[in-house]
Design a protein around this motif. Structure first.
Motif: not given
Length: 296
Positions: A81-92, A106-109, A113-120
């Motif tokens: 999940v952490r890698i997927i979040k990093l990929e989304a950061m590149q899209l940003e 999708e990750l939040i759903e 409880t994944n605080a890092g994704v919700r902050k992103r």
């Protein structure tokens, strides 16, 4: 690159542990380290370095280096999940906000409880200029993570941008409850109350400026300046006792500010902050108006 392997590893670790975002320096050191050194020299820390360099590369639009790091990370952690979040950061970073937001949702759903994704997600909404959406998301986040000081602070700043000072003040009330001895929280809360205006808010602001000064051992210059302004404003209060106390508080704050500058030898000092001369000027002027002689 005039830095040994061990020195480079140590430097990157120090920046990572201190959460310092020295993107240009990290890319320079990290690219040399990861591309020139054999993978057999690294331990598991190498994956933290790849992630650190990846984020730094996005900051300065080095997408070639980011792709290199992502290829290595994804090869070792294909379903993370952490890698997927990093990929989304590149899209940003590429301005593809809608695609990144879709991934975050999708990750939040999948894991609320994944605080890092919700902050992103909050950071993305801010980047889009959607302060209302960011506020809504942060409120939802704080419903689940109520002791996150950074989130309360960020929510307050968003409310200030929307000029909703009452809600911004509420956020700092929560922060003060969490950490009563943080003088910066008292100072910021007082500034918000002073901005709101009105006799009651100014009195509250003075109390918290005073507390900030006390907790900082008289070193918080913004709090001292705030105490001076609020006390000076209250010298015109109808109550003679309040007016008298306010006058003495304003006089003390002004003298303390002048003493700080005298101790620092401000006439010979290179002024770093733009507001510094204003503190000196306002203290001198208000002290004169209060009828107190001073030799700054």
């Amino acid at each position: 690159m005039e830095m040994s392997y061990d020195e480079a590893i140590k430097q990157l670790r120090e920046w990572r542990n201190a959460s310092m975002r020295k993107s240009t320096e990290i890319v320079e050191i990290g690219e040399y380290l990861l591309k020139k050194s054999s993978m057999s020299l690294f331990n598991d820390e190498v994956w933290l370095i790849f992630e650190q360099v990846y984020v730094a590369a996005l900051d300065i639009s080095r997408f070639d280096l980011a792709d290199f790091c992502m290829k290595k990370l994804k090869g070792n952690f294909p379903d993370s999940v952490r890698i997927i979040k990093l990929e989304a950061m590149q899209l940003e970073a590429c301005g593809e906000y809608d695609e990144a937001l879709k991934i975050y949702n999708e990750l939040i759903e999948r894991d609320p409880t994944n605080a890092g994704v919700r902050k992103r997600k909050v950071a993305l909404l801010k980047s889009k200029g959607d302060n209302t959406g960011a506020i809504k998301e942060l409120c939802s986040y704080l419903h689940d993570f109520m002791v996150d000081h950074e989130a309360w602070y960020e929510l307050s700043e968003l409310y200030i941008k929307e000029m909703d000072y009452a809600k911004a003040a509420f956020c700092f009330e929560e922060l003060i409850l969490c950490n009563t001895f943080n003088h910066l929280y008292h100072q910021r809360y007082a500034e918000i109350r002073y901005t709101m205006g009105g006799q009651e808010n100014i009195e509250i602001a003075r109390k918290h400026f005073s507390q900030a000064v006390k907790l900082s051992s008289n070193t918080n210059m913004r709090a001292l300046n705030g105490l001076l302004y609020t006390s000076y404003t209250m010298t015109s209060a109808k109550s003679s006792s309040k007016s008298g106390n306010s006058r003495s508080h304003a006089t003390w704050a002004a003298k303390m500010i002048l003493k700080k500058y005298e101790d620092a030898d401000v006439k010979c000092m290179t002024v770093r902050r733009k507001e510094t001369p204003e503190f000196l000027a306002s203290a001198t002027l208000m002290l004169k108006h209060l009828g107190t002689e001073s030799n700054p």
